[in-house]
Design a protein around this motif. Structure first.
Motif, PDB file in Angstrom:
ATOM      1  N   TRP A   6       0.845  -1.250  -0.106  1.00 38.83           N
ATOM      2  CA  TRP A   6      -0.154   0.031  -0.206  1.00 38.83           C
ATOM      3  C   TRP A   6       0.967   1.317   0.121  1.00 38.83           C
ATOM      4  CZ3 TRP A   6      -4.593  -0.805   4.122  1.00 38.83           C
ATOM      5  CH2 TRP A   6      -5.404  -1.874   3.558  1.00 38.83           C
ATOM      6  N   VAL A   7       0.261   2.366  -0.714  1.00 36.55           N
ATOM      7  CA  VAL A   7       1.000   3.507  -0.735  1.00 36.55           C
ATOM      8  C   VAL A   7       0.127   4.695  -0.123  1.00 36.55           C
ATOM      9  CG1 VAL A   7       1.800   5.248  -2.307  1.00 36.55           C
ATOM     10  CG2 VAL A   7       2.297   2.866  -2.569  1.00 36.55           C
ATOM     11  N   ARG A   8       0.489   5.525   0.735  1.00 36.74           N
ATOM     12  CA  ARG A   8      -0.044   6.539   1.297  1.00 36.74           C
ATOM     13  C   ARG A   8      -0.405   7.663   0.049  1.00 36.74           C
ATOM     14  NH1 ARG A   8      -3.126   7.444   5.592  1.00 36.74           N
ATOM     15  NH2 ARG A   8      -3.638   9.863   5.612  1.00 36.74           N
ATOM     16  N   LYS A   9      -1.576   8.022  -0.211  1.00 36.66           N
ATOM     17  CA  LYS A   9      -1.979   8.779  -1.398  1.00 36.66           C
ATOM     18  C   LYS A   9      -1.428  10.131  -1.329  1.00 36.66           C
ATOM     19  CE  LYS A   9      -6.477   6.263  -1.916  1.00 36.66           C
ATOM     20  NZ  LYS A   9      -7.982   6.284  -2.081  1.00 36.66           N
ATOM     21  N   ASP A  10      -1.474  10.912  -0.053  1.00 35.81           N
ATOM     22  CA  ASP A  10      -0.875  12.180  -0.046  1.00 35.81           C
ATOM     23  C   ASP A  10       0.536  12.177   0.012  1.00 35.81           C
ATOM     24  OD1 ASP A  10      -0.969  11.050   2.549  1.00 35.81           O
ATOM     25  OD2 ASP A  10      -2.187  12.781   3.419  1.00 35.81           O
ATOM     26  N   ASP A  11       1.296  10.898   0.285  1.00 35.55           N
ATOM     27  CA  ASP A  11       2.570  11.125   0.204  1.00 35.55           C
ATOM     28  C   ASP A  11       3.201   9.710  -0.180  1.00 35.55           C
ATOM     29  OD1 ASP A  11       5.452  11.036   1.134  1.00 35.55           O
ATOM     30  OD2 ASP A  11       4.971  10.756   3.485  1.00 35.55           O
ATOM     31  N   ASN A  43       4.021   3.828 -13.768  1.00 37.58           N
ATOM     32  CA  ASN A  43       3.251   3.482 -12.571  1.00 37.58           C
ATOM     33  C   ASN A  43       3.225   4.601 -11.384  1.00 37.58           C
ATOM     34  OD1 ASN A  43       4.770   0.644 -13.389  1.00 37.58           O
ATOM     35  ND2 ASN A  43       2.650   0.508 -13.329  1.00 37.58           N
ATOM     36  N   ILE A  44       4.350   5.405 -11.239  1.00 39.93           N
ATOM     37  CA  ILE A  44       4.456   6.680 -10.252  1.00 39.93           C
ATOM     38  C   ILE A  44       3.430   7.743 -10.912  1.00 39.93           C
ATOM     39  CG2 ILE A  44       5.734   8.097  -9.260  1.00 39.93           C
ATOM     40  CD1 ILE A  44       6.255   5.005  -8.576  1.00 39.93           C
ATOM     41  N   THR A  45       3.394   7.971 -12.171  1.00 36.52           N
ATOM     42  CA  THR A  45       2.385   8.774 -12.596  1.00 36.52           C
ATOM     43  C   THR A  45       0.786   8.197 -12.322  1.00 36.52           C
ATOM     44  OG1 THR A  45       3.826   9.285 -14.530  1.00 36.52           O
ATOM     45  CG2 THR A  45       1.520   9.588 -14.777  1.00 36.52           C
ATOM     46  N   TYR A  46       0.641   6.864 -12.425  1.00 42.43           N
ATOM     47  CA  TYR A  46      -0.498   6.482 -11.912  1.00 42.43           C
ATOM     48  C   TYR A  46      -1.028   7.070 -10.524  1.00 42.43           C
ATOM     49  CZ  TYR A  46      -0.675   2.950 -15.804  1.00 42.43           C
ATOM     50  OH  TYR A  46      -0.712   2.262 -16.832  1.00 42.43           O
ATOM     51  N   ALA A  47      -0.029   6.745  -9.513  1.00 41.66           N
ATOM     52  CA  ALA A  47      -0.014   7.376  -8.412  1.00 41.66           C
ATOM     53  C   ALA A  47      -0.037   9.004  -8.292  1.00 41.66           C
ATOM     54  CB  ALA A  47       1.271   6.798  -7.472  1.00 41.66           C
ATOM     55  N   TYR A  55      -7.193   6.267 -10.818  1.00 42.17           N
ATOM     56  CA  TYR A  55      -6.205   5.061 -10.825  1.00 42.17           C
ATOM     57  C   TYR A  55      -6.439   4.340  -9.366  1.00 42.17           C
ATOM     58  CZ  TYR A  55      -4.129   6.399 -15.141  1.00 42.17           C
ATOM     59  OH  TYR A  55      -4.105   6.980 -16.502  1.00 42.17           O
ATOM     60  N   TRP A  56      -6.586   4.873  -8.245  1.00 38.36           N
ATOM     61  CA  TRP A  56      -6.982   4.628  -7.070  1.00 38.36           C
ATOM     62  C   TRP A  56      -7.796   3.618  -6.892  1.00 38.36           C
ATOM     63  CZ3 TRP A  56      -2.275   4.376  -4.976  1.00 38.36           C
ATOM     64  CH2 TRP A  56      -1.595   5.715  -4.808  1.00 38.36           C
ATOM     65  N   GLN A  57      -9.081   3.724  -7.896  1.00 34.52           N
ATOM     66  CA  GLN A  57     -10.424   3.070  -7.816  1.00 34.52           C
ATOM     67  C   GLN A  57     -10.206   1.575  -8.418  1.00 34.52           C
ATOM     68  OE1 GLN A  57     -12.581   4.750  -6.405  1.00 34.52           O
ATOM     69  NE2 GLN A  57     -11.092   6.522  -5.988  1.00 34.52           N
ATOM     70  N   PHE A  58      -9.189   1.184  -9.150  1.00 38.22           N
ATOM     71  CA  PHE A  58      -9.028  -0.151  -9.731  1.00 38.22           C
ATOM     72  C   PHE A  58      -8.982  -1.262  -8.608  1.00 38.22           C
ATOM     73  CE2 PHE A  58      -8.107   2.287 -13.403  1.00 38.22           C
ATOM     74  CZ  PHE A  58      -8.451   1.704 -14.399  1.00 38.22           C
ATOM     75  N   PHE A  59      -8.139  -0.954  -7.751  1.00 41.73           N
ATOM     76  CA  PHE A  59      -7.754  -1.822  -6.565  1.00 41.73           C
ATOM     77  C   PHE A  59      -8.046  -1.187  -5.232  1.00 41.73           C
ATOM     78  CE2 PHE A  59      -5.569  -3.126 -10.483  1.00 41.73           C
ATOM     79  CZ  PHE A  59      -6.174  -4.135 -10.688  1.00 41.73           C
ATOM     80  N   PRO A  60      -9.206  -0.666  -4.712  1.00 41.59           N
ATOM     81  CA  PRO A  60      -9.240  -0.245  -3.629  1.00 41.59           C
ATOM     82  C   PRO A  60      -8.830  -0.814  -2.384  1.00 41.59           C
ATOM     83  CG  PRO A  60     -11.667  -0.727  -4.304  1.00 41.59           C
ATOM     84  CD  PRO A  60     -10.579  -1.173  -5.380  1.00 41.59           C
ATOM     85  N   THR A  61      -8.453  -0.303  -1.391  1.00 39.73           N
ATOM     86  CA  THR A  61      -7.764  -0.876  -0.002  1.00 39.73           C
ATOM     87  C   THR A  61      -8.912  -1.070   1.086  1.00 39.73           C
ATOM     88  OG1 THR A  61      -6.971   0.977   0.972  1.00 39.73           O
ATOM     89  CG2 THR A  61      -5.593  -0.252  -0.579  1.00 39.73           C
ATOM     90  N   GLY A  62      -9.711  -0.027   0.848  1.00 37.00           N
ATOM     91  CA  GLY A  62     -11.041  -0.114   1.935  1.00 37.00           C
ATOM     92  C   GLY A  62     -10.534   0.743   3.038  1.00 37.00           C
ATOM     93  N   GLU A  63      -9.432   1.274   2.948  1.00 34.74           N
ATOM     94  CA  GLU A  63      -8.754   2.017   4.250  1.00 34.74           C
ATOM     95  C   GLU A  63      -8.604   3.612   3.793  1.00 34.74           C
ATOM     96  OE1 GLU A  63      -5.338   2.051   7.539  1.00 34.74           O
ATOM     97  OE2 GLU A  63      -6.193   0.251   6.814  1.00 34.74           O
ATOM     98  N   GLU A  64      -9.112   4.574   4.367  1.00 33.44           N
ATOM     99  CA  GLU A  64      -9.029   5.793   4.070  1.00 33.44           C
ATOM    100  C   GLU A  64      -7.543   6.403   3.909  1.00 33.44           C
ATOM    101  OE1 GLU A  64     -10.259   9.499   2.946  1.00 33.44           O
ATOM    102  OE2 GLU A  64     -11.382   7.560   3.212  1.00 33.44           O
ATOM    103  N   GLY A  65      -7.214   7.043   2.856  1.00 33.30           N
ATOM    104  CA  GLY A  65      -5.870   7.540   2.618  1.00 33.30           C
ATOM    105  C   GLY A  65      -4.747   6.510   1.957  1.00 33.30           C
ATOM    106  N   TRP A  66      -5.007   5.306   1.902  1.00 29.09           N
ATOM    107  CA  TRP A  66      -4.104   4.444   1.467  1.00 29.09           C
ATOM    108  C   TRP A  66      -4.332   4.025   0.241  1.00 29.09           C
ATOM    109  CZ3 TRP A  66       0.599   3.625   3.607  1.00 29.09           C
ATOM    110  CH2 TRP A  66       0.798   3.999   4.774  1.00 29.09           C
ATOM    111  N   GLY A  67      -3.650   3.537  -0.768  1.00 30.01           N
ATOM    112  CA  GLY A  67      -4.121   3.023  -2.200  1.00 30.01           C
ATOM    113  C   GLY A  67      -2.912   1.956  -2.584  1.00 30.01           C
ATOM    114  N   THR A  68      -3.614   1.235  -3.683  1.00 32.01           N
ATOM    115  CA  THR A  68      -2.667   0.049  -4.227  1.00 32.01           C
ATOM    116  C   THR A  68      -2.312   0.580  -5.570  1.00 32.01           C
ATOM    117  OG1 THR A  68      -3.563  -1.553  -3.059  1.00 32.01           O
ATOM    118  CG2 THR A  68      -2.484  -2.180  -4.942  1.00 32.01           C
ATOM    119  N   ILE A  69      -1.182   0.820  -5.891  1.00 29.69           N
ATOM    120  CA  ILE A  69      -0.714   1.364  -7.411  1.00 29.69           C
ATOM    121  C   ILE A  69      -0.988   0.400  -8.378  1.00 29.69           C
ATOM    122  CG2 ILE A  69       0.840   2.235  -8.842  1.00 29.69           C
ATOM    123  CD1 ILE A  69       2.152   3.500  -6.403  1.00 29.69           C
TER     124      ILE A  69
END
Length: 369
Positions: A6-11, A43-47, A55-69
């Motif tokens: 997981w990657v922090r969406k704002d960092d 892929n970094i561009t996707y993020a 792009y975060w919508q393809f594989f949602p983590t279900g946890e606010e603020g975190w995404g899967t690239i």
């Protein structure tokens, strides 16, 4: 057990490994082990554009603020509750940075199927297709690394070239195509295509450190370091194809070239400067426009038909990969990073822009390090 990064969406520098249990399959679903995937600046561009372009919508983590690239790679079907998909099938497509994925195959053909997950229904169809390697026209056994690294990037490159040709280079033919981040894979794939067109001088812009590499590729008519823009006449008819997302460079180009006909934004290899790389309403010349590959795919499949579109793409892909893998002077070599720690380290390196442009990173969370 499914391991996810997981990657922090704002960092985007903040990552976290999560071990998730295997989701119980419903009728019509399959589980696939993600054998390997490529990680590139794309892929970094996707993020970086994750919120704006979903792009975060393809594989949602279900946890606010975190995404899967999302990443491109290969996966093997390990469990199937779908009568049309067999255990053991090899698939190429769009996956999360994880060791496994659950898909809901729909619209099956011998060559491909679509993931019918409800949350992906409104997302661009090109990202929801999974190719069945046995009959995939772009697949060649034994070259999975090159395919994972270059296939999605080259398709974008091919479409960029086609977009500019389709629009008569916006009046810059004859003229110059300026490509930033010229050492990046999408840039040199685009240069490879543009170099086949008469009347267009292909000029690569890169850092001084990568200038020799770009020159060695042979697809650029000229390679300039970013500080060497003054070597091009200010009245040169030109188009700018921005793979860097560097706002300072974009301003310099828009300011210097009075005859700039079009400014296309492709991605952001300079992630720390993405905030400065917006449309730039205050810049001289044409407004910078984001190039969206699915729109050109839709246009051309409508005009040419899906079969003709596919045949043209296969021919271009085969010519490109023959050049890239030429044993006398290969353009790219794959580096493998297996296991959670290695994947995290590789992500950090790619995100920061470090590394040799000849190296391509192949990652796996399903193989131990």
């Amino acid at each position: 057990m499914n391991t996810e990064l997981w990657v922090r969406k704002d960092d985007l520098s903040a990552t976290r490994l999560r071990d998730a249990g295997d989701t119980r399959l419903a009728d019509g679903q399959i589980r696939a082990r993600i054998d390997s995937f490529a990680l590139t600046a794309n892929n970094i561009t996707y993020a970086a554009f994750g919120e704006a372009m979903n792009y975060w919508q393809f594989f949602p983590t279900g946890e606010e603020g975190w995404g899967t690239i999302p990443v491109w790679g290969f996966a093997t079907v390990t469990h199937s509750l779908h009568p049309g998909v067999a255990v053991g099938e090899l698939l190429y497509g769009y996956f999360p940075m994880a060791s496994a994925v659950v898909l809901t195959p729909e619209r099956l053909s011998p060559e491909r199927f679509t993931d019918g997950a409800e949350h992906r229904a409104a997302l661009p169809a090109v990202y929801n297709q999974y190719f069945r390697s046995k009959l995939d026209p772009l697949y060649t056994a034994g070259t999975e690394d090159i395919q994972a690294l270059l296939r999605p990037l080259f398709i974008t490159s091919w479409l960029i070239d086609d977009f500019f040709a389709d629009n008569g280079f916006f009046g810059a033919d004859p003229g110059v195509a300026l490509l930033s981040s010229a050492s990046s894979k999408t840039a040199y794939g685009t240069a490879f295509q543009l170099a086949q067109r008469d009347g267009i001088e292909v000029v690569g812009l890169t850092s001084a450190a990568n200038k020799a590499f770009c020159e060695s590729l042979g697809c650029y008519d000229r390679v300039l370091a970013y500080e060497e823009l003054d070597q091009l006449a200010a009245d040169t008819p030109c188009v700018y194809i921005d793979f860097a997302g560097n706002g300072t460079l974009r301003r310099a180009i828009h300011t210097r070239f009075a005859n700039l006909k079009h400014s296309a934004s492709i991605g952001g290899t300079h992630v720390d400067q993405l905030a400065a790389s917006g449309a730039g309403k205050d810049l001289p010349g044409p407004r910078a426009t984001l190039f969206f590959a699915p729109a050109q795919i839709k246009k051309r499949t409508t005009e040419w038909g899906a079969q003709d579109f596919g045949q043209r793409m296969v021919q271009a892909w085969q010519a490109f990969t023959a050049k890239v893998t030429d044993p006398r002077a290969p353009w790219l070599r794959a580096e493998h990073h297996d296991g959670a720690a290695a994947v995290q380290a590789a992500y950090a390196a790619v995100r920061s822009g470090r590394g040799d442009p000849r190296s391509g990173h192949i990652l796996s969370l399903s193989r131990g390090g």
